[in-house]
Design a protein around this motif. Sequence first.
Motif, PDB file in Angstrom:
ATOM      1  N   GLU A 108      25.297  23.880 -15.336  1.00  0.00           N
ATOM      2  CA  GLU A 108      23.955  23.511 -14.892  1.00  0.00           C
ATOM      3  C   GLU A 108      23.946  23.130 -13.432  1.00  0.00           C
ATOM      4  OE1 GLU A 108      21.483  21.304 -17.302  1.00  0.00           O
ATOM      5  OE2 GLU A 108      22.353  22.011 -19.191  1.00  0.00           O
ATOM      6  N   GLU A 109      25.036  22.490 -13.037  1.00  0.00           N
ATOM      7  CA  GLU A 109      25.118  22.072 -11.643  1.00  0.00           C
ATOM      8  C   GLU A 109      26.343  22.688 -11.009  1.00  0.00           C
ATOM      9  OE1 GLU A 109      24.883  17.984 -10.567  1.00  0.00           O
ATOM     10  OE2 GLU A 109      23.463  17.586 -12.200  1.00  0.00           O
ATOM     11  N   LEU A 110      26.219  22.998  -9.750  1.00  0.00           N
ATOM     12  CA  LEU A 110      27.380  23.521  -9.046  1.00  0.00           C
ATOM     13  C   LEU A 110      28.351  22.382  -8.793  1.00  0.00           C
ATOM     14  CD1 LEU A 110      25.778  25.898  -6.391  1.00  0.00           C
ATOM     15  CD2 LEU A 110      26.792  26.487  -8.601  1.00  0.00           C
ATOM     16  N   TYR A 111      29.620  22.698  -8.837  1.00  0.00           N
ATOM     17  CA  TYR A 111      30.621  21.733  -8.389  1.00  0.00           C
ATOM     18  C   TYR A 111      30.437  21.554  -6.878  1.00  0.00           C
ATOM     19  CZ  TYR A 111      33.388  22.323 -12.766  1.00  0.00           C
ATOM     20  OH  TYR A 111      33.832  22.327 -14.064  1.00  0.00           O
ATOM     21  N   PRO A 112      30.834  20.407  -6.342  1.00  0.00           N
ATOM     22  CA  PRO A 112      30.609  20.169  -4.911  1.00  0.00           C
ATOM     23  C   PRO A 112      31.121  21.283  -3.981  1.00  0.00           C
ATOM     24  CG  PRO A 112      31.284  18.146  -5.972  1.00  0.00           C
ATOM     25  CD  PRO A 112      31.366  19.206  -7.017  1.00  0.00           C
ATOM     26  N   PRO A 113      32.351  21.803  -4.172  1.00  0.00           N
ATOM     27  CA  PRO A 113      32.764  22.874  -3.249  1.00  0.00           C
ATOM     28  C   PRO A 113      31.900  24.125  -3.389  1.00  0.00           C
ATOM     29  CG  PRO A 113      34.636  22.065  -4.530  1.00  0.00           C
ATOM     30  CD  PRO A 113      33.418  21.454  -5.125  1.00  0.00           C
ATOM     31  N   GLN A 114      31.424  24.378  -4.616  1.00  0.00           N
ATOM     32  CA  GLN A 114      30.547  25.536  -4.823  1.00  0.00           C
ATOM     33  C   GLN A 114      29.231  25.340  -4.077  1.00  0.00           C
ATOM     34  OE1 GLN A 114      30.427  25.274  -9.085  1.00  0.00           O
ATOM     35  NE2 GLN A 114      32.249  26.587  -9.385  1.00  0.00           N
ATOM     36  N   ALA A 115      28.683  24.119  -4.184  1.00  0.00           N
ATOM     37  CA  ALA A 115      27.416  23.820  -3.507  1.00  0.00           C
ATOM     38  C   ALA A 115      27.594  23.959  -1.995  1.00  0.00           C
ATOM     39  CB  ALA A 115      26.965  22.408  -3.867  1.00  0.00           C
TER      40      ALA A 115
ATOM     41  N   THR B 143      43.391  24.431  -7.654  1.00  0.00           N
ATOM     42  CA  THR B 143      43.367  25.239  -8.871  1.00  0.00           C
ATOM     43  C   THR B 143      42.336  24.676  -9.850  1.00  0.00           C
ATOM     44  OG1 THR B 143      45.743  25.109  -8.577  1.00  0.00           O
ATOM     45  CG2 THR B 143      44.984  26.292 -10.505  1.00  0.00           C
ATOM     46  N   ALA B 144      41.680  25.546 -10.572  1.00  0.00           N
ATOM     47  CA  ALA B 144      40.761  25.160 -11.650  1.00  0.00           C
ATOM     48  C   ALA B 144      39.542  24.392 -11.170  1.00  0.00           C
ATOM     49  CB  ALA B 144      41.500  24.360 -12.726  1.00  0.00           C
ATOM     50  N   SER B 145      39.182  24.570  -9.893  1.00  0.00           N
ATOM     51  CA  SER B 145      37.997  23.871  -9.400  1.00  0.00           C
ATOM     52  C   SER B 145      36.817  24.805  -9.192  1.00  0.00           C
ATOM     53  CB  SER B 145      38.324  23.157  -8.088  1.00  0.00           C
ATOM     54  OG  SER B 145      39.364  22.246  -8.297  1.00  0.00           O
ATOM     55  N   GLY B 146      36.823  25.922  -9.875  1.00  0.00           N
ATOM     56  CA  GLY B 146      35.655  26.791  -9.898  1.00  0.00           C
ATOM     57  C   GLY B 146      35.585  27.816  -8.771  1.00  0.00           C
ATOM     58  N   LYS B 147      36.725  28.305  -8.349  1.00  0.00           N
ATOM     59  CA  LYS B 147      36.712  29.328  -7.288  1.00  0.00           C
ATOM     60  C   LYS B 147      36.096  30.632  -7.797  1.00  0.00           C
ATOM     61  CE  LYS B 147      41.169  29.029  -6.060  1.00  0.00           C
ATOM     62  NZ  LYS B 147      41.785  27.721  -6.353  1.00  0.00           N
ATOM     63  N   THR B 148      36.352  30.931  -9.067  1.00  0.00           N
ATOM     64  CA  THR B 148      35.834  32.197  -9.583  1.00  0.00           C
ATOM     65  C   THR B 148      34.313  32.258  -9.484  1.00  0.00           C
ATOM     66  OG1 THR B 148      37.688  32.176 -11.095  1.00  0.00           O
ATOM     67  CG2 THR B 148      35.976  33.777 -11.531  1.00  0.00           C
ATOM     68  N   LEU B 149      33.649  31.139  -9.763  1.00  0.00           N
ATOM     69  CA  LEU B 149      32.183  31.155  -9.681  1.00  0.00           C
ATOM     70  C   LEU B 149      31.728  31.366  -8.239  1.00  0.00           C
ATOM     71  CD1 LEU B 149      29.511  30.971 -11.169  1.00  0.00           C
ATOM     72  CD2 LEU B 149      29.553  28.495 -10.875  1.00  0.00           C
TER      73      LEU B 149
HETATM   74  P1  ADP Z   1      39.893  28.466 -10.239  1.00  0.00           P
HETATM   75  O1  ADP Z   1      39.564  29.912 -10.112  1.00  0.00           O
HETATM   76  O2  ADP Z   1      39.473  27.639  -9.085  1.00  0.00           O
HETATM   77  O3  ADP Z   1      41.314  28.195 -10.662  1.00  0.00           O
HETATM   78  P2  ADP Z   1      38.090  28.640 -12.380  1.00  0.00           P
HETATM   79  O4  ADP Z   1      37.123  29.406 -11.622  1.00  0.00           O
HETATM   80  O5  ADP Z   1      38.934  29.347 -13.376  1.00  0.00           O
HETATM   81  O6  ADP Z   1      39.031  27.879 -11.402  1.00  0.00           O
HETATM   82  O7  ADP Z   1      37.287  27.463 -13.076  1.00  0.00           O
HETATM   83  C1  ADP Z   1      37.824  26.651 -14.052  1.00  0.00           C
HETATM   84  C2  ADP Z   1      36.828  26.405 -15.169  1.00  0.00           C
HETATM   85  O8  ADP Z   1      35.692  25.664 -14.683  1.00  0.00           O
HETATM   86  C3  ADP Z   1      36.268  27.656 -15.776  1.00  0.00           C
HETATM   87  O9  ADP Z   1      36.389  27.561 -17.167  1.00  0.00           O
HETATM   88  C4  ADP Z   1      34.807  27.666 -15.352  1.00  0.00           C
HETATM   89  O10 ADP Z   1      33.960  28.239 -16.322  1.00  0.00           O
HETATM   90  C5  ADP Z   1      34.483  26.208 -15.162  1.00  0.00           C
HETATM   91  N1  ADP Z   1      33.418  25.965 -14.153  1.00  0.00           N
HETATM   92  C6  ADP Z   1      33.352  26.532 -12.936  1.00  0.00           C
HETATM   93  N2  ADP Z   1      32.276  26.050 -12.264  1.00  0.00           N
HETATM   94  C7  ADP Z   1      31.663  25.164 -13.073  1.00  0.00           C
HETATM   95  C8  ADP Z   1      30.489  24.326 -12.940  1.00  0.00           C
HETATM   96  N3  ADP Z   1      29.766  24.310 -11.824  1.00  0.00           N
HETATM   97  N4  ADP Z   1      30.176  23.550 -13.987  1.00  0.00           N
HETATM   98  C9  ADP Z   1      30.915  23.552 -15.118  1.00  0.00           C
HETATM   99  N5  ADP Z   1      32.015  24.297 -15.302  1.00  0.00           N
HETATM  100  C10 ADP Z   1      32.400  25.119 -14.303  1.00  0.00           C
END
Ligand code: ADP
Length: 804
Positions: free
Chosen positions: A22-29, A48-54
Amino acid sequence: RTADLTGLPTGIPEALRDEGIEELYPPQAEAVEAGLTDGESLVAAVPTASGKTLIAELAMLSSVARGGKALYIVPLRALASEKKAEFERWEEYGIDVGVSTGNYESDGEWLSSRDIIVATSEKVDSLVRNNAAWMDQLTCVVADEVHLVDDRHRGPTLEVTLAKLRRLNTNLQVVALSATVGNAGVVSDWLDAELVKSDWRPIDLKMGVHYGNAVSFADGSQREVPVGRGERQTPALVADALEGDGEGDQGSSLVFVNSRRNAESAARRMADVTERYVTGDERSDLAELAAEIRDVSDTETSDDLANAVAKGAAFHHAGLAAEHRTLVEDAFRDRLIKCICATPTLAAGVNTPSRRVVVRDWQRYDGDYGGMKPLDVLEVHQMMGRAGRPGLDPYGEAVLLAKDADARDELFERYIWADAEDVRSKLAAEPALRTHLLATVASGFAHTREGLLEFLDQTLYATQTDDPERLGQVTDRVLDYLEVNGFVEFEGETIQATPVGHTVSRLYLDPMSAAEIIDGLEWAADHRTEKLRALAGETPEKPTRDRSESDESGGFQRASEMVADDGDGGGGEDGVGANGDGDSDDADGVETDRTYPTPLGLYHLVCRTPDMYQLYLKSGDRETYTELCYEREPEFLGRVPSEYEDVAFEDWLSALKTAKLLEDWVGEVDEDRITERYGVGPGDIRGKVETSEWLLGAAERLATELDLDSVYAVREAKKRVEYGVREELLDLAGVRGVGRKRARRLFEAGVETRADLREADKPRVLAALRGRRKTAENILEAAGRKDPSMDAVDEDDAPDDAVP
Ligand code: ADP
């Protein structure tokens, strides 16, 4: 809020909300504020795991919404299909996703209809070399794990590829995803990109060191984890995580170790721990999973893995078959498997978070370094970053192990308080430039020395170097090399790739590999008469009539007899002995027929190119392979280095060991036996087989182009590697669904060719296939049989000789 995002295809913000985002993580925003969805280039250096893929998805989706096309570059092939599967959830919003792997020498035309394309940097590089038409339609390129430009082997390809893509399209949006490296600013300068740098994590990470009876964390807290007398730290930490802090709070662990063998033995030990925490329901699920794992292949690795999995633990390394990896990762995410012991490959990208990460080994054997070498901070941080499953754990814990207080303090200094290293370009190394300069000339990016230097000026290397002369010097050396070997020619100032140079570039070969292959095949052409005699055990003075006839035949004729090879004394239980009785002394059943060049000669040739990772020589190997080297001397294509040329001789032997593995493979030696004999995993056999297939394919092309008479021998050696069979099975093994083992069984039962499959008695076929009806039907159908049905066929009706 994701609902407020603009510029995305219709429905995407809602879809994100439905996924719980629902909300972007701070680095995403921050990235969006920096113009991510408006086509702005960006470097995102976040943990790692901080939402880079999004971040990548938002860039790609908005680019596609503006009518563009996006490319996602992954560092590992295994990640390509994972990313594709992830992006495919956008297909219902009209986004077409494609993945490009496999054959290097193709322009991937079909990809032009896709909106998002996933590929490795090597694949993208080769698509550029093959002038894929859609390359200049790209509007957005994502480089995942861009800090890998620092990698000696693969970094330069990523670096040059990004430079080329930017040159092809000056408005290209480049989104580079990076771990938190020391100098992300240099990377963003290089790419003319905005920088988002952050240490933010969705879930807290507590880093600490275990020593004595407790873990000391960086935040000053401690957790008691007692280790009994004679016990080890790792199992205690794994058990402690599973105990949790109360009911339903069981935590899984990822244990990182420094070698495959260690991963396997650690998994065996951890299985005894996890077994105590497996519930009744889980036990039967695990048993099922173990059976599935055994079904993938019947090797010792498979068996070991299944045994551990049955008790709730697993190992994970690059030697595993891809199916095994997926099964293990999925079951770990489903919390069925409670502990994975892994080599660091797992940290690089695969999404398997866990409650606790134990970095057991922080040193690793490094051949170039000549001993145990501490891991990079970056690598350790990436492993540690896998701790903490959002939504499941209150926080993640990453633990290093120390034997005494001094070691604990050192680990804090070295890894916990330390910043990750800077990224440094490795482009100026000669092997890298050899490949990339030829490609740059061949694909028309530059035609003069000045043009090349101007192109190189757009690389990270140029941004970083304080010795601008160096690139010029290496460039001159490399151009010399390419000219001497006939890959480029000069006309005044102008540099052009020769026809062979173009082929080498399109085949994606290191020019040095191509030169080695060409030299070897030309050498074979010059020495064929003499070597064929030597192979027949004849002295050059006394040629028999037979022999000279075959010499005059100009090449393709095969001598009638086989020469038995007494191999390495492995015994007749391997594969199928020529007489099929399985208990004779006929060694590995590896025959040397008299095609020239021989398969071993050709395998050795491609194994000694820089494009093949050779097997290491272990202690004792030097002797074994030196002996083999003298025994099989007439088969080698080129001069055997003398034992006094230490390095060259050693390389020759490593190549021989690798070639011998391939010879075993095509001699139908069991996979299990091969893994044991060479100390490798089944995944490694696959790797060697695929690489040699590719290199032999390249050799075939070069031989054709240069009109050398070894084309037939090369093609046959390649086909045998492809199927892993002796010559007589090539026809059968080519039928879909047959494979090396079934081909042998069918052959032994008297069904020897594809045509035989269409005619043969059904009970005979069924018996040879061990009564597997569905398999038999599929095979008969693939062979073109009109009535493949096995209904009402009884395998017991088969004559006795049908059951090998
Ligand atoms: P990275 O690529 O940075 O290692 P990921 O992109 O795999 O990390 O993200 C880790 C997890 O966080 C994933 O399961 C993803 O769906 C979830 N995620 C990413 N952005 C958000 C967000 N804004 N809110 C909730 N979950 C998120």
